[in-house]
Enzyme design. Structure first.
Site, short mmCIF file in Angstrom:
data_model
loop_
_atom_site.label_atom_id
_atom_site.label_comp_id
_atom_site.label_asym_id
_atom_site.label_seq_id
_atom_site.Cartn_x
_atom_site.Cartn_y
_atom_site.Cartn_z
N GLU A 1 -5.92 6.41 -1.53
CA GLU A 1 -6.23 5.81 -0.50
C GLU A 1 -6.41 4.08 -1.37
O GLU A 1 -6.05 3.04 -0.79
CB GLU A 1 -6.09 6.25 0.36
CG GLU A 1 -5.97 6.84 1.26
CD GLU A 1 -4.48 6.56 1.35
OE1 GLU A 1 -4.39 5.45 1.99
OE2 GLU A 1 -3.96 7.68 2.11
N HIS B 1 1.24 4.28 -3.25
CA HIS B 1 1.35 5.69 -2.91
C HIS B 1 2.34 6.96 -3.42
O HIS B 1 2.00 7.54 -4.04
CB HIS B 1 1.40 5.76 -1.58
CG HIS B 1 -0.46 6.13 -0.75
ND1 HIS B 1 -0.90 7.37 -1.16
CD2 HIS B 1 0.31 5.32 0.11
CE1 HIS B 1 -2.08 6.54 -0.47
NE2 HIS B 1 -1.96 5.69 0.39
N ASP C 1 -4.82 0.16 -1.68
CA ASP C 1 -5.57 -0.46 -1.16
C ASP C 1 -5.44 -1.64 -2.56
O ASP C 1 -5.06 -2.66 -1.80
CB ASP C 1 -6.74 -0.61 -0.73
CG ASP C 1 -6.55 -0.12 0.65
OD1 ASP C 1 -5.68 0.00 1.56
OD2 ASP C 1 -7.98 0.52 1.05
N HIS D 1 0.95 -1.02 0.72
CA HIS D 1 0.18 -0.16 -0.34
C HIS D 1 1.03 0.96 0.04
O HIS D 1 1.04 1.75 -0.90
CB HIS D 1 -1.25 0.50 1.30
CG HIS D 1 -2.06 1.11 1.58
ND1 HIS D 1 -3.06 1.27 1.40
CD2 HIS D 1 -1.42 2.51 1.64
CE1 HIS D 1 -3.83 2.47 1.39
NE2 HIS D 1 -2.93 3.18 1.97
N GLU D 2 1.77 1.34 0.68
CA GLU D 2 2.60 2.25 0.98
C GLU D 2 3.92 2.27 -0.37
O GLU D 2 3.80 3.65 -1.17
CB GLU D 2 3.16 2.42 2.11
CG GLU D 2 2.50 2.25 3.96
CD GLU D 2 1.74 3.16 3.88
OE1 GLU D 2 2.01 4.83 3.04
OE2 GLU D 2 0.93 3.25 4.78
ZN LIG Z 1 -2.47 5.37 2.53
#
Ligand SMILES: [Zn+2]
Length: 687
Positions: A587, A526, A591, A522-523
């Site tokens: 986000e 980003h 995900d 997830h990070e």
């Molecule tokens: Zn996030």
């Protein structure tokens, strides 16, 4: 303590979730140490549910039924349980350090801070006395210029008012840190609360007026005076809200990118007296800065002259009361809770004082308390095993980019470059923050609070006109969270999240990759979401995409935005609220990407070797159940409404079902068929 932003919200910090606005807590009065949270919890599942119809119910149904929201909480999930457990660990540390004994200087400092916070009798006896000096200063203001001067004083001690001032990495040369001014000065959680005309928003404003009035009455004002003061506050803040850009529009970094000469902004908004303001700000000298929202300064410039000096003074008194309510006597704490905790968030009870004091210590001296926490809980092996997973998932991302059929080789090369330069920060910072200049007294909670907050504001301002400090962390080590920073191009995992249910030493790879693995993915994603993709490997706002690839990205992102816009987050007698697909786009992209990358990394490990099912589930199934269970949660309707307006993250149900609907790997693992709810007809895939 309620979580409050300091002068400037770090706009470029993308976290795994938003920390609850209220104090984490379990069964409210108990001080019994909570047990370790299981990584993979068979008892959380609802096996009567069909995973292809409602996977969230299947993974979390029994957990949701058996874990109602504690009275002093607005949201209760499995990661909140972990945060709660950390709170108990910190509590033990602080109970030891506050007791008489031979302590290290940092242990003594955090212990004294905590002891002063716990000394409710002294806090009660002092009443509003800690605010006397500030209130007298405000009363003595004679001109609008002095009013701005006082705004500067308040901001330096951590009271947000009128606008925001701070530092940021230069978006065009991230190696350099520059000064930054932006919209600000609101009390309610978002501009929408002031502007929207629906029945619910009108009700919130009425309750807010009553709350401001009560706080002024507690401060000693007569009832009829307090009524008028509350109206003045709402009028001023409504003006600031109307001049503010909305949250979704601000996701685009270009919208906040306006390098400006100090002389220019001073000329376009003279009533802010910014030349004097900057000179008194404690910041090193600078001649240019980024103005996040130039229109705000133009509009509020008019508002400064059109509004009476008395009303501005009332506003500054209000901001002082609001920002310090929690360090004052019980009457203020309770009234603050009634509005922010009970009314806005649906929390039934205020958390016990010890929890609020542990949180206050973490918030204000967190890198000292965090050092003690890390010594106790996180060995060097913790760093090593996390790094191993990070490397495996970075390799999976390289592989994933290589397989994309919608991206040209030219853009792929740039993506690889960005991916290979991402900095991995794990557990805690290399050097600990030095709090030696923060004076902490055992009988002065309010003073300690102000001195610690002032120290942090000044520490941030000292960064202006200097090379960017890429080593400085944005979260304290015990925090149960993780984040990516576009300008640093780094991913960060505080020690607090690197434990069950996110990571279990004895768990199989499938479970760990489904949990902390997805967080890592997830990070990483980003760095390539709707915001992150606009920054290059060096953390600069620079377009590295070919026009066709950018168009293909936007089309794919639109699919995700539309998907999540259709999800309902709350439905009650006040109506139905849907998610904002564009606010939550980054986000949701992270995900979906995170799950895909962690799954790919897991498949790389498993390879062709047959892995036996555990507890009756294949590794593929365990991966997705583990992922689903990270997000098991219950939320009050009030909090769900608030988060739908303010939170870039989707609620747990949609973080899970929104992702698996798009995942062929999930559908294969559970044998789902076309036409079933967890099989989306047009699956959305960005990464
Ligand atoms: Zn996030």
């Amino acid at each position: 303590m309620r979580i409050r932003a300091l002068s400037v919200v770090p706009l470029l910090l993308a976290a795994i979730f938003t920390v609850a606005q209220t104090t984490p807590s379990g069964s409210s009065q108990s001080t019994e140490f909570p047990p370790e949270i299981p990584s993979f919890d068979l008892t959380a599942m609802d096996k009567t549910a069909d995973p292809c119809v409602d996977f969230y119910q299947y993974a979390c149904g029994s957990w949701m039924k058996n874990n109602p929201i504690p009275a002093d909480k607005a949201r209760w999930g499995r990661f909140d349980q972990l945060a709660e457990r950390n709170l108990y660990i910190l509590h033990d540390i602080l109970e030891q350090t506050q007791a008489p004994g031979n302590h290290s200087p940092i242990a003594q400092k955090v212990g004294d801070y905590y002891a002063a916070c716990m000394d409710e009798a002294t806090v009660e006896k002092r009443g509003t006395e800690p605010l006397t000096e500030t209130m007298n200063q405000i009363a003595g203001i004679k001109t609008k210029e002095e009013m701005i001067e006082q705004v500067g004083v308040l901001q330096r001690n951590g009271t947000t008012a009128l606008f925001a001032f701070g530092q940021m990495a230069d978006m065009h040369d991230s190696r350099q840190t520059i000064a930054y001014v932006d919209q600000g000065g609101l009390t309610l959680p978002d501009r929408d609360y002031y502007i929207k005309d629906d029945a619910k928003s009108q009700e919130v404003r009425q309750k807010y007026l009553e709350h401001v009035q009560k706080m002024f009455e507690l401060a000693g004002d007569k009832s009829d005076v307090a009524v008028a003061e509350a109206k003045a506050v709402l009028a001023i803040e409504t003006g600031l809200a109307k001049a503010s850009m909305d949250r979704t529009a601000r996701r685009d970094p270009k919208v906040r990118d306006h390098m400006t000469q100090v002389t220019e902004i001073t000329a376009s908004a003279p009533n802010f007296h910014l030349t004097e303001y900057f000179a008194d700000s404690g910041a090193p000298k600078f001649s240019s800065l980024n103005v996040g929202n130039p229109e705000f300064f133009k509009a509020v410039n008019e508002q400064i002259s059109a509004t009476s000096l008395d009303d501005w003074k009332t506003y500054l008194r209000w901001r002082t009361l609001d920002s310090r309510a929690q360090v004052l006597s019980k009457a203020f704490v309770d009234e603050d809770f009634q509005f922010n905790g009970a009314y806005l968030s649906g929390q039934k009870e205020l958390a016990p004082r010890w929890k609020r004091c542990v949180q206050s210590t973490d918030r204000n001296l967190g890198m000292a308390l965090g050092q003690l926490y890390v010594d106790q809980t996180f060995g060097p092996e913790g760093k090593e095993r996390t790094l191993k997973m990070v490397k495996a998932i970075e390799a999976a991302m390289h592989q994933d980019v290589g397989q994309l059929n919608w991206m040209s080789d030219t853009t792929k090369q740039k993506a690889y470059e960005k991916l290979s330069t991402i900095v991995n920060n794990i557990g805690y910072p290399d050097t600990w923050r030095d709090y030696s200049t923060v004076i902490v007294k055992r009988d002065d909670f309010a003073g300690n609070y102000t001195r610690a907050v002032t120290f942090e504001v000044q520490r941030q301002r000292n960064k202006i006109s200097k090379p960017t400090d890429k080593k400085d962390w944005g979260m304290t080590p015990p925090t149960v969270n993780a984040y990516y920073r576009a300008e640093m191009n780094d991913i960060n995992f505080p020690a607090g999240i690197l434990q069950p249910p996110f990571y279990g030493k004895s768990m199989d790879d499938a479970v760990n990759y489904g949990a902390i693995g997805v967080v890592i993915g997830h990070e990483l994603t980003h760095g390539f979401d709707d915001q992150g993709r606009k920054f290059d490997a060096d953390g600069n706002l620079k377009d590295w995409w070919t026009a066709d690839d950018a168009k293909a990205f936007e089309e794919r992102a639109s699919c995700t935005a539309d998907e999540y816009s259709s999800f309902v987050t709350v439905k009650d007698d006040k109506g139905e609220v849907k998610l904002k697909g564009r606010l939550t786009l980054g986000e949701n992209t992270a995900d979906n990407g995170g799950a895909k990358l962690a799954y790919l990394a897991l498949m790389n490990i498993i390879g062709n070797t047959p892995v036996k099912p555990i507890d009756g589930y294949t590794p593929q199934q365990r991966f997705f159940i583990s992922y689903g269970q990270i997000w098991c949660q219950n939320v009050t309707d009030q909090q769900a409404r608030r988060l739908a307006i303010t939170d870039p993250h989707s609620p747990g149900r949609w973080r899970v079902n929104g992702v698996v609907q798009n995942s062929a790997a999930f559908q294969e693992a559970f044998g789902c068929k076309a036409g079933q709810p967890m099989v989306r007809e047009n699956a959305c895939r960005v990464w």
